[in-house]
Design a protein around this motif. Sequence first.
Motif, mmCIF file in Angstrom:
data_model
loop_
_atom_site.group_PDB
_atom_site.id
_atom_site.type_symbol
_atom_site.label_atom_id
_atom_site.label_comp_id
_atom_site.label_asym_id
_atom_site.label_seq_id
_atom_site.Cartn_x
_atom_site.Cartn_y
_atom_site.Cartn_z
ATOM 1 N N ILE A 102 0.859 -1.189 0.000
ATOM 2 C CA ILE A 102 0.000 0.000 0.000
ATOM 3 C C ILE A 102 0.891 1.232 0.000
ATOM 4 O O ILE A 102 1.675 1.434 0.933
ATOM 5 C CB ILE A 102 -0.910 0.023 1.239
ATOM 6 N N VAL A 104 1.299 5.111 0.508
ATOM 7 C CA VAL A 104 0.644 6.272 1.109
ATOM 8 C C VAL A 104 1.365 7.505 0.585
ATOM 9 O O VAL A 104 2.556 7.699 0.848
ATOM 10 C CB VAL A 104 0.694 6.216 2.644
ATOM 11 N N ALA A 117 0.437 7.107 7.445
ATOM 12 C CA ALA A 117 1.050 5.813 7.138
ATOM 13 C C ALA A 117 1.279 5.003 8.411
ATOM 14 O O ALA A 117 0.987 3.805 8.468
ATOM 15 C CB ALA A 117 2.360 6.017 6.392
ATOM 16 N N ALA A 121 -0.730 1.511 9.387
ATOM 17 C CA ALA A 121 0.004 0.271 9.647
ATOM 18 C C ALA A 121 -0.354 -0.310 11.011
ATOM 19 O O ALA A 121 -0.618 -1.510 11.153
ATOM 20 C CB ALA A 121 1.506 0.524 9.561
ATOM 21 N N VAL A 133 6.261 -1.573 7.573
ATOM 22 C CA VAL A 133 6.309 -0.187 7.100
ATOM 23 C C VAL A 133 7.666 0.056 6.456
ATOM 24 O O VAL A 133 8.704 -0.237 7.055
ATOM 25 C CB VAL A 133 6.103 0.819 8.256
ATOM 26 N N TYR A 211 0.384 -6.992 4.664
ATOM 27 C CA TYR A 211 0.416 -5.643 4.107
ATOM 28 C C TYR A 211 1.760 -4.986 4.398
ATOM 29 O O TYR A 211 2.258 -5.052 5.525
ATOM 30 C CB TYR A 211 -0.688 -4.766 4.719
ATOM 31 N N VAL A 213 3.070 -1.187 4.206
ATOM 32 C CA VAL A 213 2.684 0.213 4.011
ATOM 33 C C VAL A 213 3.937 1.001 3.664
ATOM 34 O O VAL A 213 4.901 1.006 4.431
ATOM 35 C CB VAL A 213 2.014 0.779 5.272
#
Length: 363
Positions: A102, A104, A117, A121, A133, A211, A213
């Motif tokens: 993802i 940001v 962000a 997360a 992250v 995920y 981020v």
Amino acid sequence: MSALTREAVENCLRQLTDPHLDQDPVSAGCVQAIDIQGGRVSVCLELGYACGLFKSGWAQMLQMALESLDGVEAASVSVEVNIQAHKAQEQVPALAGVKNIIAVASGKGGVGKSTTAAGLALALAREGARVGVLDADIYGPSQGMMFGIAEGTRPEVREQKWFVPIEAHGVQVMSMAFLATDDTPMVWRGPMASGALIQLITQTAWDDLDYLVVDMPPGTGDIQLTLAQKVPVAGAVIVTTPQDLALLDAIKGVEMFRKVNIPVLGVVENMAVHICSNCGHAEHLFGEGGGEKLAARYGVELLASMPLSLAIRSQTDAGKPIVISDTESQLAMLYQQMARSVGARIARFAQGAQAMPKIVIEE
């Protein structure tokens, strides 16, 4: 009394809408099994996004609806989560150890992109996902401070090739700041910074992430374009503030992702309103409705409209963002809602037009 049928159960389920998928569970393809034994009904759902704080309440709502159906003596609903991998650019190889990336992003600095962000997360992690992250803001990395990672912390190196991300608050964090000092600016031209970013993201040993981020640098320059073309991004979140100047730059960010065929998952509007701590008066210091207008213009969701809050600033500066420092607050709940909506948007893109198979067992 007529026998209970699958059609009746499905029609009942269609009456409730998943607020994150914007669909009922049947239309969204979430129903995995329906078991009807006389007047007893069991339903199994599978959701493709992180929703650990939501799923039990959702199951209870569906159960109550089924128990109000004629012919149902007892009902049970189970909700499981299965997060699948997705990337928008089919030609870009997947990143080892990462299912969904993802981005940001923002068109300009100072709009709260990094704070968003970090909050996203941490909220995804609280929903039960495995999250990382990447601080891609090469020139102004800040995620280390936001996650409370001490200055001078260095990542371990594995096999003289892989950086081991540093874990903080249950999130795997990697940043260029871990490879330099806080007092040393990155005086690099665009291609050098882009190369460093690609090396950082591909040579970090991410450990089975649902995920990742990516906190992008502001703007639409070399680094942003490189990431969009060479990293398998699932979708982008655009951060802005309400004022017209910020929206002009945010539009450029939206257009950039559209040109490289990366879906915009939604818009986050920061500093939307200031509420006086003494009298409670609400004032829109930076304008009103800008994020909503941007979202409407491009047909995407306004994921959150965050107030100008002292608590968000102070807790983030202290290395304990409000998502984890005050989990029951209204501000933390806004981040949780944002996280579930972002995950649900990715799941819908991944699912495409194909619905999940349905298994029905009837007596």
